[in-house]
Design a protein around this motif. Structure first.
Motif, short mmCIF file in Angstrom:
data_model
loop_
_atom_site.label_atom_id
_atom_site.label_comp_id
_atom_site.label_asym_id
_atom_site.label_seq_id
_atom_site.Cartn_x
_atom_site.Cartn_y
_atom_site.Cartn_z
N ASP A 48 -8.79 19.63 1.14
CA ASP A 48 -8.29 19.58 2.52
C ASP A 48 -8.69 18.31 3.26
OD1 ASP A 48 -7.12 22.05 2.20
OD2 ASP A 48 -8.79 23.15 3.09
N ASN A 49 -9.76 17.68 2.84
CA ASN A 49 -10.28 16.51 3.56
C ASN A 49 -9.83 15.18 2.95
OD1 ASN A 49 -11.80 18.17 5.31
ND2 ASN A 49 -13.32 18.43 3.71
N MET A 50 -8.88 15.22 2.04
CA MET A 50 -8.42 14.00 1.39
C MET A 50 -6.93 13.81 1.59
SD MET A 50 -10.49 13.95 -2.22
CE MET A 50 -9.76 12.37 -2.65
N THR A 51 -6.48 12.58 1.37
CA THR A 51 -5.06 12.27 1.36
C THR A 51 -4.70 11.75 -0.03
OG1 THR A 51 -5.44 10.03 2.20
CG2 THR A 51 -4.94 11.78 3.84
N MET A 75 0.85 -1.19 0.00
CA MET A 75 0.00 0.00 0.00
C MET A 75 0.89 1.25 0.00
SD MET A 75 -3.10 0.71 2.56
CE MET A 75 -3.75 2.29 2.80
N ASP A 76 0.57 2.19 -0.87
CA ASP A 76 1.35 3.41 -0.98
C ASP A 76 1.05 4.35 0.18
OD1 ASP A 76 2.53 2.62 -3.36
OD2 ASP A 76 0.94 3.50 -4.58
N GLU A 77 2.08 5.08 0.59
CA GLU A 77 1.92 6.05 1.66
C GLU A 77 1.08 7.22 1.16
OE1 GLU A 77 4.81 8.12 4.96
OE2 GLU A 77 5.68 7.28 3.16
N ARG A 78 0.20 7.72 2.03
CA ARG A 78 -0.71 8.81 1.67
C ARG A 78 -0.38 10.04 2.52
NH1 ARG A 78 -4.34 6.89 -1.73
NH2 ARG A 78 -5.76 8.63 -1.55
N PHE A 79 -0.60 11.21 1.93
CA PHE A 79 -0.27 12.47 2.59
C PHE A 79 -1.43 13.44 2.47
CE2 PHE A 79 3.49 10.56 0.75
CZ PHE A 79 4.36 10.52 1.82
N ASP A 80 -1.60 14.27 3.50
CA ASP A 80 -2.64 15.31 3.42
C ASP A 80 -2.07 16.50 2.65
OD1 ASP A 80 -1.47 17.38 5.27
OD2 ASP A 80 -1.68 15.76 6.72
N GLY A 81 -2.96 17.40 2.23
CA GLY A 81 -2.57 18.54 1.41
C GLY A 81 -1.51 19.41 2.05
N TYR A 82 -1.64 19.66 3.36
CA TYR A 82 -0.67 20.52 4.05
C TYR A 82 0.74 19.92 3.98
CZ TYR A 82 1.79 23.12 7.62
OH TYR A 82 2.72 23.88 8.28
N THR A 83 0.85 18.63 4.22
CA THR A 83 2.14 17.95 4.17
C THR A 83 2.73 17.99 2.77
OG1 THR A 83 1.44 16.49 5.96
CG2 THR A 83 3.32 15.77 4.66
N ILE A 84 1.89 17.82 1.77
CA ILE A 84 2.35 17.84 0.38
C ILE A 84 2.89 19.22 0.01
CG2 ILE A 84 1.58 17.69 -2.02
CD1 ILE A 84 -0.54 15.63 -0.91
N ILE A 85 2.13 20.24 0.35
CA ILE A 85 2.53 21.61 0.01
C ILE A 85 3.81 22.02 0.74
CG2 ILE A 85 1.82 24.04 0.20
CD1 ILE A 85 -1.05 22.99 -0.34
N ALA A 86 3.98 21.51 1.96
CA ALA A 86 5.16 21.85 2.75
C ALA A 86 6.39 21.02 2.37
CB ALA A 86 4.85 21.65 4.24
N SER A 87 6.20 19.98 1.56
CA SER A 87 7.32 19.09 1.22
C SER A 87 8.30 19.75 0.26
CB SER A 87 6.78 17.80 0.61
OG SER A 87 6.35 18.01 -0.71
N GLU A 88 9.53 19.31 0.33
CA GLU A 88 10.58 19.82 -0.57
C GLU A 88 10.29 19.40 -2.02
OE1 GLU A 88 13.77 22.07 -1.47
OE2 GLU A 88 12.94 21.85 0.54
#
Length: 55
Positions: free
Chosen positions: A29-32, A1-14
């Motif tokens: 905002d309510n999805m990963t 299973m692939d790792e899932r991320f919320d929008g905030y984490t994605i936007i903050a990622s390098e």
């Protein structure tokens, strides 16, 4: 299973830092998301034709 991320984490990622403005608009905002889903969302957006409106 692939790792899932919320929008905030994605936007903050390098990895997605240069796309943070467009992702802030496109991600729910309510999805990963997996990396594959994020890449697909970006690809779909970049492939949309540009439409110019003139007054």
């Amino acid at each position: 299973m692939d790792e899932r991320f919320d929008g905030y984490t994605i936007i903050a990622s390098e990895k997605y830092k240069r796309y943070k403005d467009i992702l802030a608009v496109l991600l729910d905002d309510n999805m990963t998301y997996t990396h594959e889903e994020i890449d697909e969302i970006l690809q779909n957006e970049f492939n949309r034709p540009i439409v110019e409106f003139k007054n």
